[in-house]
Design an enzyme around this catalytic site. Structure first.
Site, mmCIF file in Angstrom:
data_model
loop_
_atom_site.group_PDB
_atom_site.id
_atom_site.type_symbol
_atom_site.label_atom_id
_atom_site.label_comp_id
_atom_site.label_asym_id
_atom_site.label_seq_id
_atom_site.Cartn_x
_atom_site.Cartn_y
_atom_site.Cartn_z
ATOM 1 N N SER A 124 34.631 30.222 37.322
ATOM 2 C CA SER A 124 34.874 31.670 37.344
ATOM 3 C C SER A 124 36.224 32.003 37.962
ATOM 4 O O SER A 124 36.693 31.321 38.882
ATOM 5 C CB SER A 124 33.769 32.310 38.181
ATOM 6 O OG SER A 124 34.155 33.590 38.622
ATOM 7 N N GLU A 126 36.640 34.083 40.003
ATOM 8 C CA GLU A 126 36.390 34.394 41.414
ATOM 9 C C GLU A 126 36.855 33.274 42.342
ATOM 10 O O GLU A 126 36.975 33.486 43.544
ATOM 11 C CB GLU A 126 34.906 34.684 41.647
ATOM 12 C CG GLU A 126 34.459 36.026 41.105
ATOM 13 C CD GLU A 126 35.076 37.224 41.832
ATOM 14 O OE1 GLU A 126 35.314 37.122 43.043
ATOM 15 O OE2 GLU A 126 35.326 38.242 41.164
ATOM 16 N N TYR A 148 29.901 33.870 46.273
ATOM 17 C CA TYR A 148 29.824 33.426 44.877
ATOM 18 C C TYR A 148 31.061 32.603 44.512
ATOM 19 O O TYR A 148 30.963 31.508 43.941
ATOM 20 C CB TYR A 148 29.699 34.646 43.953
ATOM 21 C CG TYR A 148 29.789 34.306 42.488
ATOM 22 C CD1 TYR A 148 28.704 33.765 41.816
ATOM 23 C CD2 TYR A 148 30.965 34.523 41.769
ATOM 24 C CE1 TYR A 148 28.784 33.448 40.466
ATOM 25 C CE2 TYR A 148 31.057 34.210 40.426
ATOM 26 C CZ TYR A 148 29.962 33.675 39.779
ATOM 27 O OH TYR A 148 30.056 33.348 38.447
HETATM 28 P P1 GDP Z 1 32.607 40.699 38.713
HETATM 29 O O1 GDP Z 1 34.078 40.735 38.505
HETATM 30 O O2 GDP Z 1 31.975 39.436 38.253
HETATM 31 O O3 GDP Z 1 32.206 41.091 40.080
HETATM 32 O O4 GDP Z 1 32.038 41.815 37.689
HETATM 33 P P2 GDP Z 1 31.572 43.322 37.918
HETATM 34 O O5 GDP Z 1 31.468 43.882 36.553
HETATM 35 O O6 GDP Z 1 30.339 43.394 38.765
HETATM 36 O O7 GDP Z 1 32.769 44.026 38.729
HETATM 37 C C1 GDP Z 1 34.059 44.188 38.175
HETATM 38 C C2 GDP Z 1 34.878 45.130 39.028
HETATM 39 O O8 GDP Z 1 34.328 46.450 38.914
HETATM 40 C C3 GDP Z 1 34.868 44.815 40.521
HETATM 41 O O9 GDP Z 1 36.185 44.960 41.003
HETATM 42 C C4 GDP Z 1 33.973 45.887 41.129
HETATM 43 O O10 GDP Z 1 34.324 46.228 42.483
HETATM 44 C C5 GDP Z 1 34.293 47.047 40.198
HETATM 45 N N1 GDP Z 1 33.287 48.113 40.210
HETATM 46 C C6 GDP Z 1 33.530 49.446 40.396
HETATM 47 N N2 GDP Z 1 32.394 50.150 40.367
HETATM 48 C C7 GDP Z 1 31.390 49.275 40.166
HETATM 49 C C8 GDP Z 1 29.965 49.426 40.030
HETATM 50 O O11 GDP Z 1 29.429 50.520 40.121
HETATM 51 N N3 GDP Z 1 29.249 48.280 39.796
HETATM 52 C C9 GDP Z 1 29.849 47.038 39.686
HETATM 53 N N4 GDP Z 1 29.099 45.945 39.432
HETATM 54 N N5 GDP Z 1 31.183 46.876 39.829
HETATM 55 C C10 GDP Z 1 31.948 47.976 40.072
#
Ligand code: GDP
Length: 321
Positions: A124, A126, A148
């Protein structure tokens, strides 16, 4: 017939990978937890599912030993960055440890049956955390920011260790990849499902966290295809589109897909969805995957968003019918 064993086969990318390999004539086996929903039976060839838990190392090892796959694809594990803060130990047990179990099982199997056994890890973006360079490449320093990312970094390093020891092992550093099969714990699906509800008058607001985060979002079936290709050429590969957008831009595209232009009046920022630490920008350079594997993404973000919004609107309309 070649045999593949997939962990995480019921997840978004695992299910696309299984379909891709079955279409290609593979014999596909997958690990499922007792509680996992089973895919609906279809006329098309289906994978063989084996009950087991990623935390049950002995069971994992036995499955590789008895199925004798040509390739093991490891897509299992907790996938939510946010959730890894509330479950750091479980994150280690299901996202990091199984990589060691599976790599060891592949090495033993290859030694026993004298055949090449390949391993492909779904790593990932990440692992890069607050990345030192933009875009991120295979050589970008690994410095995760959350449990993670740390678990994925361990898996990524271990793949390199086993590859150096002679195993045909690849690690695909997957940037965000989305589809209608994404759960709403991810921001993309949360947005497209929320936009569909607002469009149909079922809701008025969408509550989100950090709108400024910039991500490189691709189409999940393309990433499944990259994993399959990586089995042939052991190495590390960044899998990404090379184009980055902010969460706010994603939101704007999703609302535009249903004809709403004043999206800001429908969106509220909610501190509950802000993260303790969040990489500001993730953008990948997939040149190696393009040059070595011949891989390239098939869809840009606008097409991904349209496909997801159309799916979510149709889903709600069907449930209403
Ligand atoms: P990730 O990159 O695997 O963590 O995928 P996510 O889709 O969960 O998050 C992508 C980005 O969207 C991150 O920078 C989050 O902080 C941002 N984000 C903003 N608002 C939200 C929300 O309401 N839910 C989630 N899951 N992410 C959010």
């Amino acid at each position: 017939m070649r045999t593949a064993f997939i962990t995480g086969i019921t997840g978004q990318t695992g299910s696309y990978l299984a379909e891709h390999l079955l279409e290609d004539g593979w014999n596909v086996h997958g690990l499922v937890r007792e509680a996992d929903p089973r895919p609906e039976a279809s006329a098309a060839p289906a994978p063989t599912l084996h009950e087991g838990d990623l935390m049950d190392s002995a069971r994992l090892g036995e499955l590789v030993e008895s199925l004798e796959p040509e390739v093991v694809f490891n897509l299992g594990g907790l996938t939510s960055v946010a959730a890894s803060w509330s479950a750091p130990i479980e994150t280690e047990m299901v996202t990091a440890r199984p990589v060691a179990v599976l790599l060891d099982a592949c090495r033993r199997l290859s030694a026993r049956n004298g055949r090449r056994v390949s391993f492909v890890q779904a790593s990932s973006a990440e692992i890069f955390g607050q990345a030192e360079e933009v875009p991120q490449r295979e050589s970008t320093p690994i410095r995760p920011l959350n449990p993670y990312g740390a678990a994925k970094a361990y898996g990524h390093h271990l793949v390199g260790v086993y590859r150096a020891a002679g195993l045909n092992a690849s690690s695909c550093i997957l940037f965000n990849h989305e589809s209608p099969r994404r759960p709403e714990t991810f921001v993309t699906r949360k947005i497209t499902a929320g936009v569909a509800r607002i469009h149909l008058g079922l809701e008025s607001k969408l509550r989100l966290g950090n709108l400024d985060a910039v991500r490189d979002w691709g189409w999940a079936p393309d990433y499944a295809r990259a994993l399959a290709l990586a089995a042939e050429r052991p190495d590390d590969y960044v899998i990404a589109t090379g184009v980055a957008h902010s969460v706010a831009e994603f939101v704007a595209l999703a609302f535009a897909a249903v004809g709403i232009t004043d999206w800001r009046s429908h969106v509220e920022q909610d501190p509950a969805f802000m993260r303790p630490s969040d990489a500001a920008i993730q953008l990948g350079d997939a040149s190696r995957a393009r040059d070595v594997l011949g891989w390239s993404p098939s869809m840009d973000l606008e097409s991904v968003v349209s496909a997801m919004v159309a799916h979510d609107v149709a889903l709600l309309e069907a449930s209403d019918a």
